[in-house]
Design a protein around this motif. Sequence first.
Motif, short mmCIF file in Angstrom:
data_model
loop_
_atom_site.label_atom_id
_atom_site.label_comp_id
_atom_site.label_asym_id
_atom_site.label_seq_id
_atom_site.Cartn_x
_atom_site.Cartn_y
_atom_site.Cartn_z
N MET A 1 -10.54 41.20 -59.34
CA MET A 1 -10.92 40.65 -58.05
C MET A 1 -11.61 39.31 -58.31
SD MET A 1 -13.51 42.28 -55.20
CE MET A 1 -12.45 43.59 -54.68
N SER A 2 -11.21 38.30 -57.53
CA SER A 2 -11.82 36.98 -57.70
C SER A 2 -13.24 36.97 -57.15
CB SER A 2 -10.97 35.92 -56.98
OG SER A 2 -11.14 36.04 -55.59
N LYS A 3 -13.98 35.96 -57.54
CA LYS A 3 -15.37 35.86 -57.06
C LYS A 3 -15.41 35.64 -55.55
CE LYS A 3 -17.37 34.32 -61.37
NZ LYS A 3 -18.12 33.29 -62.07
N THR A 4 -14.42 34.92 -55.02
CA THR A 4 -14.37 34.70 -53.57
C THR A 4 -14.10 36.01 -52.84
OG1 THR A 4 -13.54 32.46 -53.93
CG2 THR A 4 -13.23 33.41 -51.73
N ALA A 5 -13.15 36.78 -53.32
CA ALA A 5 -12.84 38.07 -52.70
C ALA A 5 -14.04 39.01 -52.81
CB ALA A 5 -11.62 38.70 -53.37
N ALA A 7 -17.19 38.07 -52.95
CA ALA A 7 -18.21 37.59 -52.00
C ALA A 7 -17.87 38.00 -50.57
CB ALA A 7 -18.33 36.07 -52.09
N VAL A 8 -16.59 37.93 -50.21
CA VAL A 8 -16.16 38.35 -48.87
C VAL A 8 -16.40 39.84 -48.70
CG1 VAL A 8 -14.14 38.66 -47.38
CG2 VAL A 8 -14.52 36.48 -48.54
N ASP A 9 -16.07 40.63 -49.72
CA ASP A 9 -16.27 42.08 -49.66
C ASP A 9 -17.76 42.42 -49.50
OD1 ASP A 9 -15.32 44.81 -49.88
OD2 ASP A 9 -16.27 44.83 -51.86
N ILE A 10 -18.61 41.76 -50.26
CA ILE A 10 -20.06 42.00 -50.16
C ILE A 10 -20.57 41.60 -48.79
CG2 ILE A 10 -22.31 41.23 -51.01
CD1 ILE A 10 -20.99 41.07 -53.82
N SER A 11 -20.12 40.45 -48.29
CA SER A 11 -20.61 39.99 -46.98
C SER A 11 -20.16 40.90 -45.86
CB SER A 11 -20.19 38.55 -46.72
OG SER A 11 -18.78 38.46 -46.61
N GLN A 12 -18.92 41.40 -45.92
CA GLN A 12 -18.43 42.31 -44.89
C GLN A 12 -19.22 43.62 -44.90
OE1 GLN A 12 -14.26 42.51 -45.79
NE2 GLN A 12 -13.76 40.83 -44.40
N ARG A 13 -19.50 44.11 -46.09
CA ARG A 13 -20.28 45.34 -46.20
C ARG A 13 -21.70 45.12 -45.68
NH1 ARG A 13 -23.23 48.86 -48.05
NH2 ARG A 13 -23.34 50.32 -49.70
N THR A 14 -22.27 43.98 -45.99
CA THR A 14 -23.63 43.66 -45.53
C THR A 14 -23.68 43.59 -44.00
OG1 THR A 14 -24.07 42.44 -47.56
CG2 THR A 14 -25.50 41.97 -45.69
N VAL A 15 -22.66 42.99 -43.40
CA VAL A 15 -22.61 42.91 -41.94
C VAL A 15 -22.49 44.30 -41.33
CG1 VAL A 15 -21.20 42.12 -39.98
CG2 VAL A 15 -21.77 40.55 -41.83
N ARG A 16 -21.67 45.17 -41.93
CA ARG A 16 -21.54 46.55 -41.42
C ARG A 16 -22.88 47.29 -41.49
NH1 ARG A 16 -16.69 46.52 -44.35
NH2 ARG A 16 -17.67 47.67 -46.03
N VAL A 17 -23.58 47.15 -42.60
CA VAL A 17 -24.88 47.82 -42.74
C VAL A 17 -25.88 47.23 -41.75
CG1 VAL A 17 -26.83 48.17 -44.30
CG2 VAL A 17 -24.51 48.52 -45.13
N ALA A 18 -25.87 45.90 -41.58
CA ALA A 18 -26.79 45.26 -40.64
C ALA A 18 -26.53 45.72 -39.21
CB ALA A 18 -26.67 43.73 -40.74
N GLU A 19 -25.26 45.76 -38.81
CA GLU A 19 -24.93 46.22 -37.46
C GLU A 19 -25.35 47.67 -37.26
OE1 GLU A 19 -20.77 45.38 -37.16
OE2 GLU A 19 -21.12 43.35 -36.41
#
Length: 97
Positions: A1-5, A7-19
């Motif tokens: 997995m690339s660093k960009t992918a 980062a996107v995966d981490i950010s999506q998970r963070t948004v789900r947890v925040a919501e």
Amino acid sequence: MSKTALAVDISQRTVRVAESSIWTGVLLSTGLLLAATYGLVPAVAGALLQELVDLATILNALRALGEDRSNSAAAITISAAPVPRRVQNADRGRGQG
């Protein structure tokens, strides 16, 4: 997995947890507010319960830090693997012309 992918995966998970944390806090606060409105909860108890709601929301949000950290580190390690020799050899012919 690339660093960009990653980062996107981490950010999506963070948004789900925040919501999830936001809605948990909103629903608990609304329930507490309704109970206080009808006199089911005294003012001091309501204030203390609201602090517990805030604490529960914060602890729920901390999930974003925990679960997939080992998988993220493994993905970064994998993406930092050495480039195969055939790719290095293909680059040698470039720029000589």
